[in-house]
Design a protein around this motif. Structure first.
Motif, mmCIF file in Angstrom:
data_model
loop_
_atom_site.group_PDB
_atom_site.id
_atom_site.type_symbol
_atom_site.label_atom_id
_atom_site.label_comp_id
_atom_site.label_asym_id
_atom_site.label_seq_id
_atom_site.Cartn_x
_atom_site.Cartn_y
_atom_site.Cartn_z
ATOM 1 N N VAL A 57 56.165 6.774 31.154
ATOM 2 C CA VAL A 57 56.587 7.662 32.600
ATOM 3 C C VAL A 57 56.245 6.526 33.575
ATOM 4 N N PRO A 58 57.410 6.717 34.259
ATOM 5 C CA PRO A 58 57.730 5.620 35.835
ATOM 6 C C PRO A 58 56.444 5.657 36.462
ATOM 7 N N VAL A 59 56.049 5.383 37.782
ATOM 8 C CA VAL A 59 55.516 6.203 38.589
ATOM 9 C C VAL A 59 55.722 4.999 40.063
ATOM 10 N N LEU A 60 55.609 6.131 41.424
ATOM 11 C CA LEU A 60 56.075 5.483 42.442
ATOM 12 C C LEU A 60 54.843 5.298 43.002
ATOM 13 N N THR A 61 54.558 4.482 43.885
ATOM 14 C CA THR A 61 53.342 4.275 45.220
ATOM 15 C C THR A 61 53.795 4.517 46.451
ATOM 16 N N ARG A 62 55.602 3.783 46.578
ATOM 17 C CA ARG A 62 56.587 3.776 47.498
ATOM 18 C C ARG A 62 57.343 5.049 46.874
ATOM 19 N N TRP A 63 58.197 5.732 48.436
ATOM 20 C CA TRP A 63 59.317 6.623 48.292
ATOM 21 C C TRP A 63 60.433 6.358 48.894
ATOM 22 N N ASP A 64 60.610 4.694 49.337
ATOM 23 C CA ASP A 64 62.119 4.780 49.488
ATOM 24 C C ASP A 64 63.843 5.219 48.273
ATOM 25 N N VAL A 65 63.862 5.514 49.117
ATOM 26 C CA VAL A 65 65.002 6.009 48.358
ATOM 27 C C VAL A 65 65.669 4.872 46.840
ATOM 28 N N GLU A 66 65.365 3.640 47.223
ATOM 29 C CA GLU A 66 65.774 2.820 46.576
ATOM 30 C C GLU A 66 64.759 2.791 45.149
ATOM 31 N N ASP A 67 63.462 3.152 45.524
ATOM 32 C CA ASP A 67 62.642 2.991 44.823
ATOM 33 C C ASP A 67 63.035 4.348 43.218
ATOM 34 N N VAL A 68 62.763 5.837 44.319
ATOM 35 C CA VAL A 68 63.053 7.039 43.595
ATOM 36 C C VAL A 68 64.504 6.913 42.228
ATOM 37 N N ARG A 69 65.259 5.920 43.214
ATOM 38 C CA ARG A 69 66.602 5.297 42.186
ATOM 39 C C ARG A 69 66.069 4.627 40.718
ATOM 40 N N ALA A 71 63.628 4.830 39.903
ATOM 41 C CA ALA A 71 62.711 5.773 38.459
ATOM 42 C C ALA A 71 63.822 6.659 37.942
ATOM 43 N N LEU A 72 64.686 7.287 38.731
ATOM 44 C CA LEU A 72 66.045 8.152 38.392
ATOM 45 C C LEU A 72 66.535 6.942 37.374
ATOM 46 N N ARG A 73 66.652 6.164 36.974
ATOM 47 C CA ARG A 73 67.347 5.400 35.909
ATOM 48 C C ARG A 73 66.399 4.983 34.795
ATOM 49 N N GLN A 74 65.217 5.150 34.589
ATOM 50 C CA GLN A 74 64.734 4.892 32.969
ATOM 51 C C GLN A 74 64.951 5.840 32.465
ATOM 52 N N GLY A 75 65.566 6.914 32.899
ATOM 53 C CA GLY A 75 66.065 7.394 31.356
ATOM 54 C C GLY A 75 64.860 8.230 31.080
ATOM 55 N N THR A 76 63.778 8.803 31.361
ATOM 56 C CA THR A 76 62.538 9.510 31.452
ATOM 57 C C THR A 76 62.760 11.207 31.628
ATOM 58 N N PRO A 77 62.804 12.177 31.244
ATOM 59 C CA PRO A 77 62.576 13.114 31.514
ATOM 60 C C PRO A 77 61.534 12.886 32.868
ATOM 61 N N CYS A 104 62.844 11.730 47.434
ATOM 62 C CA CYS A 104 63.768 12.661 45.966
ATOM 63 C C CYS A 104 65.093 12.826 45.735
ATOM 64 N N LEU A 105 65.704 14.134 46.488
ATOM 65 C CA LEU A 105 66.795 14.597 46.567
ATOM 66 C C LEU A 105 67.515 13.593 46.867
ATOM 67 N N GLU A 106 67.454 13.233 48.364
ATOM 68 C CA GLU A 106 68.930 12.571 48.793
ATOM 69 C C GLU A 106 68.939 11.193 47.314
ATOM 70 N N ALA A 107 67.145 10.769 46.478
ATOM 71 C CA ALA A 107 68.350 9.893 45.346
ATOM 72 C C ALA A 107 68.790 10.657 44.509
ATOM 73 N N ALA A 108 67.877 11.985 44.257
ATOM 74 C CA ALA A 108 69.297 12.394 43.572
ATOM 75 C C ALA A 108 70.778 12.715 43.381
ATOM 76 N N ARG A 109 71.312 13.203 44.618
ATOM 77 C CA ARG A 109 72.379 13.296 44.975
ATOM 78 C C ARG A 109 72.858 12.259 44.546
ATOM 79 N N LEU A 110 72.637 10.845 45.389
ATOM 80 C CA LEU A 110 73.390 9.453 45.343
ATOM 81 C C LEU A 110 73.664 9.196 43.876
ATOM 82 N N GLU A 111 72.352 10.150 42.220
ATOM 83 C CA GLU A 111 72.406 9.731 41.029
ATOM 84 C C GLU A 111 73.220 11.076 40.464
#
Length: 488
Positions: A57-69, A71-77, A104-111
């Motif tokens: 499972v991916p884990v982020l220690t930084r939460w820029d929108v691109e980092d969250v994107r 993680a979202l692109r890795q295909g895990t639930p 996270c909500l901004e990244a989710a909107r973009l993805e």
């Protein structure tokens, strides 16, 4: 909803488990089937030890929108964001949760995906509650997403922490005991007096959330044939009502997850405050069996020795260090808290430890630890200030040691210590959780970024395992690297 029968059943009784109905036997395959099209889970982890029950499972220690994107692109639930808020003041913790949720909500909107948030807190009930779930609900409301229920599920099955009859229990030498009877309830920053979750909610909210307003869903309801009891409670909840659920097995949590996903599909807004085991159930993963020896051997460096960094002060950690000394005879270096708190001594003291560690790593396992006597402030914030100063010195020393002599592995002991070493010493922005190194209680990460990329990193909570667990983990790592013989 309550179940009065459960209130007559106590884990103090030898036959308590037999007195309950049999668990429903929900399979991982059933969860995975429901995950298709379900909301993507974002776990805001208040320290990195919450990852110990999952794998890949991916884990982020930084939460820029691109980092969250990413993680979202890795295909895990789902994925983790390490917030480390247990080491922060309430105001700073609120700000961090707000920043993470908005990103996270901004990244989710973009993805173009939908999210559900879990605030992962300590299964021993330490942490910023209800502050963190309050903030998540506020941010969701800003984005037009109301929170109808706050689900409370702190059970950590692998570590023997279960909830039965609305009461949270912890395993110890004498068996299960109410959580408030143990040392964790006397935490200098997050102490409490109540073991019944509804009363704990009232205590931690300063009376704002009354115990009689908390909905309890007991095991007789969770285990009822056909399920649906939790879904009914969640569907009736309004205005962020706290719903506390029992769980004594992984099947109980998987049963709960089926109802939660069904409620979310029907439009119920749920924020989750959970222990480690819930995340595994929600992600549709098997039990927390350990990473295999072959994979471990691929990760560790056979030409180096390991570095163990210890910041935890709980009694269990001290006992675990004693066993490690007996088995492995490591080179042991002490970060003296009194010297660290004195600005005149701090720099020279850290420099001396770095030199000693770099030299010792050429020939032996090295343990870098804080002095064992816990130093506290005059209040909770004062204690946090001391903890942060000590952690900063420990991180500085660790970063310099790894930079000068790369070890075979780094093991960090303690929640705040694990987070600070990962984010500040090793500068991991993105990583993968590869799996438990002991069944369900100790997590191995592989960095996807940072100057220590590909270095095996072991996240080891202060409050898990038994007296031999630290030595057991070190021995597994040394055997994988071909260094299984005890030094002379």
């Amino acid at each position: 909803m309550t179940a009065s029968r459960d209130q007559l059943i106590s884990p103090r009784d030898a036959n308590w488990a037999e007195a309950l109905p049999q668990a429903r036997g929900v399979t991982v395959a059933e969860i995975r089937a429901r995950l298709s099209g379900a909301r993507r889970l974002v776990v805001l982890d208040d320290d990195p030890t919450g990852t110990q029950t999952v794998r890949d499972v991916p884990v982020l220690t930084r939460w820029d929108v691109e980092d969250v994107r990413w993680a979202l692109r890795q295909g895990t639930p789902g994925f983790y964001v390490l917030t480390n808020t247990r080491s922060l003041s309430p105001a700073a913790a609120a700000e961090r949760n707000r920043d993470v949720a908005r990103a996270c909500l901004e990244a989710a909107r973009l993805e173009d995906v939908q999210l559900t948030f879990a605030s992962r807190g300590d299964s021993t009930l330490r942490g910023h509650f209800p502050l963190e779930t309050d903030v998540l609900a506020e941010v969701l409301a800003e984005h037009g997403q109301p929170t109808h229920a706050v689900l409370l599920a702190p059970a950590y099955i692998d570590a023997g922490r279960v909830t039965v009859g609305g009461v949270h229990w912890a395993a110890g030498p004498a068996g299960l005991a109410p959580i408030a009877d143990g040392e964790y309830a006397r935490d200098a920053t997050f102490g409490y007096h109540s073991s019944r979750l509804a009363e704990w909610v009232e205590e931690k909210s300063g009376g704002r959330l009354r115990a009689d307003q908390v909905a309890e869903v007991h095991l007789t309801d969770i285990r009822a044939a056909g399920g649906g009891a939790l879904r009914a409670v969640l569907s009736a909840a309004q205005d962020g009502q706290v719903v506390a659920i029992d769980a004594a097995t992984d099947d109980d949590l998987r049963s709960a997850v089926l109802d939660i996903i069904a409620a979310e599909r029907a439009g119920v807004g749920i924020v989750q405050r959970v222990g480690p085991s819930f995340v595994r159930a929600r992600l549709g993963q098997e039990d927390g069996s350990r990473i295999d020896d072959e994979r471990l051997a691929q990760l560790v460096d056979p030409d180096a020795h390991g570095l163990v960094v210890v910041g935890s002060h709980v009694g269990l950690t001290t006992r675990q260090l004693d066993v490690l000394r007996q088995r492995r005879s490591p080179t042991e270096l002490e970060l003296d808290v009194a010297k660290v708190m004195d600005p005149a001594d701090r720099a020279s003291h850290v420099e001396q430890l770095v030199r000693q560690a770099v030299t010792a790593l050429a020939d032996n396992l090295v343990v870098l630890r804080t002095s064992r006597q816990l130093v506290t402030g005059i209040d909770a914030n004062g204690s946090l200030d001391i903890a942060r100063t000590v952690s900063s010195a420990l991180v500085d020393a660790t970063a310099r040691i790894v930079g000068q002599r790369r070890p075979s592995f780094v093991l960090a002991k303690g929640g705040i210590t694990s987070s600070d070493v990962a984010t500040e010493a090793l500068r991991m922005d993105r990583a993968w959780i590869r799996g438990p190194i002991l069944d369900g209680i100790v997590s191995l990460w592989e960095a996807a970024s940072g100057f220590a990329a590909d270095l095996p990193y072991v996240v080891f909570a202060g409050n898990v395992g038994d007296d031999t667990s630290l030595a057991d983990v070190v021995e597994r790592l040394e055997e994988a690297s071909g260094r299984s013989e005890k030094p002379a």
